[in-house]
Design an enzyme around this catalytic site. Structure first.
Site, PDB file in Angstrom:
ATOM      1  N   GLY A  17      -1.792  10.984  40.167  1.00 57.05           N
ATOM      2  CA  GLY A  17      -1.391  12.501  40.618  1.00 57.05           C
ATOM      3  C   GLY A  17       0.061  12.687  40.354  1.00 57.05           C
ATOM      4  O   GLY A  17       0.890  11.761  40.610  1.00 57.05           O
ATOM      5  N   CYS A  18       0.342  13.884  40.340  1.00 65.78           N
ATOM      6  CA  CYS A  18       1.793  14.165  40.169  1.00 65.78           C
ATOM      7  C   CYS A  18       2.864  13.860  41.412  1.00 65.78           C
ATOM      8  O   CYS A  18       3.777  13.115  41.449  1.00 65.78           O
ATOM      9  CB  CYS A  18       2.168  15.584  39.973  1.00 65.78           C
ATOM     10  SG  CYS A  18       1.192  16.660  40.968  1.00 65.78           S
ATOM     11  N   TYR A  19       2.092  14.349  42.827  1.00 60.51           N
ATOM     12  CA  TYR A  19       2.682  14.047  44.005  1.00 60.51           C
ATOM     13  C   TYR A  19       2.842  12.453  44.306  1.00 60.51           C
ATOM     14  O   TYR A  19       3.787  11.824  44.614  1.00 60.51           O
ATOM     15  CB  TYR A  19       2.132  14.579  45.251  1.00 60.51           C
ATOM     16  CG  TYR A  19       2.114  16.083  45.657  1.00 60.51           C
ATOM     17  CD1 TYR A  19       3.618  16.386  45.719  1.00 60.51           C
ATOM     18  CD2 TYR A  19       1.178  17.025  45.750  1.00 60.51           C
ATOM     19  CE1 TYR A  19       3.726  17.575  45.995  1.00 60.51           C
ATOM     20  CE2 TYR A  19       1.353  18.264  45.966  1.00 60.51           C
ATOM     21  CZ  TYR A  19       2.821  18.390  46.338  1.00 60.51           C
ATOM     22  OH  TYR A  19       3.004  20.029  46.609  1.00 60.51           O
ATOM     23  N   ALA A  20       1.736  11.688  43.889  1.00 63.37           N
ATOM     24  CA  ALA A  20       1.334  10.443  43.904  1.00 63.37           C
ATOM     25  C   ALA A  20       2.480   9.613  43.239  1.00 63.37           C
ATOM     26  O   ALA A  20       2.815   8.644  43.465  1.00 63.37           O
ATOM     27  CB  ALA A  20       0.113  10.050  43.885  1.00 63.37           C
TER      28      ALA A  20
END
Length: 882
Positions: free
Chosen positions: A699-702
């Site tokens: 994921g992008c946040y991750a």
């Protein structure tokens, strides 16, 4: 349970690449340890849980360190086998300076606990120089030195004796609190006066009482010694701790002599840490360097004098106390490793070998088959008639033969590389390869793509191609050039016939019977230990291929004109559009099918390679395309929870086929599935992605959070907290309050404040709890993380920034900056910026900031990285780097 925790720890991930065990090594059982505290040691090869709660408590501490230190289960097993292959008192001598006891005693004790739980018993020798200076100053005694040696009068000796006892007990008590059994020993060193008139009560060690040490270790205790000695008449004498450690090493001849240092190693004139020194090859050159002066020069000379008296298998490491287990148990190491090494010889004719029979025995030792001697004879006969360069050490633990360009060869080819296990452990392989590189600025060689240690070869190469189970490696050249194109063509045409067999018999028979062939597979009995003499050896490598080595399924690719065929499922969203733009500029990928229910029947815009019409492809349609071999790589850009029917259809369609297509899933559906490979190349081993066909895109946040926390994991003093803010493109195209511009104007919108799926993803991948608090803001694209990280020791901003710079050195898509990065600086860029590094006044908390474009490195760019790796292209092919 220990089994699950240990397995997770050992999955975490050259300077020192331990070789794959050959048949004899694999068959040998690990040495049975005689000590009671070997729970974690056994856990390296079993899943048996620990029974008692106290043991489990200790094991949690060990596993936590293992996660941050051991690169792989293989590394841990190989090094543990090495260290337990000698008697316990010959494992290691560790010298601990007084400053370490003052500033880093907790890190030291945790590292010693780690070794103790593995059944390893180092001998600890400590000093107390800084503490002694302080006490003497308080007592009004002016320290005096002659020729760098402290003059020790009766008053100084009395203060030193009391201090050493106190520091020794403090260390022993701290270890006892952790459950480490220790013995404080005195009377180990016997000494004469060094020069009583000049230095008074300073000793020169004449004898080491090994019996006391051996008895302690036999009883299961770690010996802890001060550096004070006794004269024959019972008088205490002061001895420098470095000298005491060296004399102890001469008496015990351990595998490792470790000097713990606040700096963590030796540094060259550019301020770069020296990762490895091979004294036989490099000593004279080091001594001539203008930066090799004063303390550094003296230290290297003293270590050479020590190693000259020890077995060639012994080595010296200069490391920081918190990096002790990383230095001992990982390929990459942590500090400066110093060995005697072996001088490499070079010959260009068979007669120069002198003992031709020894040459033949070296070539025979790894081969299989009944006609070994005849096959080797033919190979040697061929060498007698053709030019070559051979590189080897005196004992022929490593032998490499390079065929120069000519006689049908477009470029220099590594034809033979054979290395014994002891050759790997003493670093001969690395020295041989360095010698080859000096003589041959360009080279080509091949290795099986199933080899478990491909990473070392990737580190040595500028690029690679894979075909029919083999990988063609090269450096110093461009295989796209007209002059070298035949090398690639021959590899594609004859790779299976020439390189498909792994035994020496076929390889030598081909060499003898078809001498004009230009590619011969190196004999790789085991893989090499990678060292760097000029700086930290990073686990980095670029798959710098220039043409597509993987033909479309069901077709034979005899040329470099057939691109990889790509299918994109879920193309309507922002990420899908970003992927289309990247694929449009990729020289070796062709978008064949694009699926979007809402846009079905419309023409795809922004793709210029061919006319593509949106389709509404369901799982059955995808399965048919897969069964017919029409797609080489599928990209799943679907919402969470939607992907499974497509994957099941693809898996069913690929049953019974030799190859199946690569799948990269951008949703969260398979990020917690251990049968899929988590595709974050900067943190996941790239060789694992290279061999994967099922890849879950992070994921992008991750992605930003993991990259922002990973380098500092071993220094965590508590749970990190990530305050994340994303532009509204992260909410997708489906209307919602989180992408409503009117609601977001002059606003910051928090959401999913606990248990967000990215919180679970970050914590799972880093194997430590991480709190994540997401927000959405009024800009379109880009994410900013402000990450609060508690520390387990006092650190400075400069120290932390250096850790990040070291960790991401060579990473093209990670940029470490000084100031906190801004969202506007990362928009439309393909990497991550990490900065800030603001340390609280206590020194026990740091705030790190990370920014990422959620549509690019947070999704599409990372997807293309994974596709490139899995399909055999250069990792950054088609990606504009930062």
């Amino acid at each position: 349970m220990l089994s699950a925790a240990t397995a997770a720890a050992l999955r975490a991930g050259s300077r020192r690449a331990v070789p794959r065990a050959g048949a004899a090594t694999a068959a040998a059982a690990p040495r049975q340890l005689r000590r009671p505290n070997v729970a974690l040691c056994r856990a390296l090869s079993t899943t048996r849980p620990l029974a008692s709660p106290p043991a489990r408590d200790r094991t949690r501490e060990i596993v936590a360190q293992t996660v941050s230190s051991i690169g792989s289960k293989r590394e841990g097993q190989q090094y543990l086998k090495l260290f337990t292959s000698v008697s316990s008192q010959k494992f290691a001598v560790i010298k601990v300076g007084g400053a370490i006891l003052t500033e880093y005693i907790d890190e030291l004790c945790r590292s010693l606990l780690f070794l103790y739980e593995l059944g390893l018993y180092p001998i600890i020798v400590h000093g107390a120089g800084p503490q002694l200076n302080r006490l003497l100053e308080e007592a009004g005694v002016e320290p005096q030195f002659e020729e760098g040696i402290r003059v020790t009068d009766a008053k100084t000796l009395g203060i030193a004796r009391k201090l050493f006892i106190e520091e020794n007990l403090r260390l022993v008590d701290r270890l006892d609190e952790l459950g480490v059994q220790t013995r404080s020993l005195s009377g180990v060193f016997m000494a004469d006066y060094l020069d009583k008139d000049k230095w008074q009560y300073v000793g020169k060690i004449t004898k080491v009482n090994k019996q006391a040490i051996e008895s302690s270790i036999e009883a299961g205790y770690i010996p802890v010694l001060t550096s004070m000695a006794e004269s024959e008449d019972g008088r205490l004498l002061n001895v420098n701790a470095d000298v005491a450690a060296a004399e102890l090493a001469r008496a015990l001849e351990p595998l490792k002599v470790v000097y713990l240092s606040e700096k963590g190693g030796l540094f060259d004139g550019d301020g770069q840490k020296i990762s490895h020194i091979n004294l036989d090859e490099e000593f004279a050159n080091l001594m001539s360097q203008p930066w090799c002066r004063y303390g550094t020069r003296l230290k290297i000379k003293e270590i050479k004098e020590l190693l000259d008296t020890l077995p060639r298998t012994s080595s010296v490491a200069i490391i920081h106390p918190s990096d002790l287990q990383k230095e001992l148990f990982t390929d990459s190491g942590a500090g400066t490793l110093i060995r005697r090494g072996d001088k490499i010889q070079k010959v260009t004719s068979v007669s120069e070998f002198g003992d031709v029979q020894k040459l033949k025995e070296t070539l025979i030792r790894d081969r299989e088959g009944l006609d070994a001697e005849a096959t080797v004879d033919r190979w040697v006969d061929f060498l007698q008639e053709n030019p070559f360069s051979a590189y080897y050490d005196e004992a022929m633990q490593c032998l490499a033969i390079v065929m120069p360009p000519g006689d049908g060869r477009a470029m220099a080819t590594l034809a033979t590389l054979t290395i014994t296990k002891s050759g790997w452990l003493t670093n001969v392989a690395e020295n041989v390869f360095n010698a080859i590189k000096k003589d041959y600025p360009s080279l080509v060689w091949t290795v099986s793509e199933a080899d478990e240690n491909l990473t070392w070869f990737f580190e040595k190469a500028d690029g690679s191609f894979n075909n029919n189970g083999s990988v063609l490696f090269f450096y110093g050249c461009d295989l796209r050039s007209d002059a070298l194109a035949p090398v690639y063509d021959e590899f594609i045409s004859h790779g299976r016939a020439m390189l498909g067999d792994s035994n020496l018999e076929c390889r030598l028979r081909r060499a003898a019977q078809a001498a004009s062939q230009s590619l011969r597979r190196p004999q790789v009995a085991q893989q090499a230990r990678g060292f760097s003499t000029t700086g930290r050896s990073m686990q980095r490598r670029g798959f710098a291929t220039t043409t597509n080595p993987n033909p479309p399924l069901g077709k034979k690719n005899a040329s470099n004109t057939v691109p990889t065929r790509v299918g994109l499922i879920g193309a309507r969203g922002y990420t899908g559009q970003a992927l289309i733009n990247l694929l449009n500029s990729h020289p070796f990928m062709d978008l064949r099918h694009v699926s979007s229910r809402e846009l079905a029947g419309q023409e795809l815009e922004g793709y210029s390679k061919r006319k593509v019409i949106y389709e509404n492809l369901g799982p059955e349609d995808v399965g048919k395309l897969e069964k017919n071999g029409e797609i080489d790589c599928w990209i799943m850009a679907l919402p969470n929870g939607v992907c499974q029917p497509y994957i099941e259809a693809l898996d069913e369609a690929s049953k019974g086929r030799d190859k199946r297509s690569v799948i990269v899933d951008l949703s969260a559906d398979y990020r917690f599935d251990s049968t899929w490979t988590y595709g974050l190349p900067e943190l996941t081993k790239r060789s694992k992605i290279y061999q994967a066909t099922r890849i879950s895109n992070p994921g992008c946040y991750a992605t930003a959070a993991q990259l922002g926390i990973a380098p500092i994991l071993e220094h965590l003093g508590g749970q990190p907290t990530v305050f994340g803010v994303s532009g509204y493109s992260g909410a997708g195209t489906k209307p919602s309050p989180k992408n409503d511009i009117n609601q977001l104007r002059d606003n910051l919108m928090p959401y999913s404040l606990t248990d967000h799926i990215h919180e679970r993803e970050i914590s799972s991948q880093l194997d430590t709890p991480v709190a994540f608090i997401p927000h959405v803001a009024s800009w379109f694209r880009g994410i900013h993380h402000t990450i609060n990280i508690p520390l387990n020791k006092t650190m400075t901003s400069r120290d932390i920034r250096q850790i990040y710079q070291d960790r991401y050195a060579g990473e093209k898509l990670v940029k470490v900056v000084g100031e906190a990065p801004l969202v506007r600086s990362i928009m439309d860029k393909h990497g991550v910026e990490i900065g800030g590094f603001a340390v609280h006044s206590s020194g026990k908390r740091v705030v790190v900031c990370a920014s990422i474009d959620n549509l690019l490195k947070g999704a599409a760019t990372q997807c293309l990285q994974n596709m490139n790796l899995a399909l055999g292209y250069a990792e950054f092919e088609g990606i504009p780097t930062m």
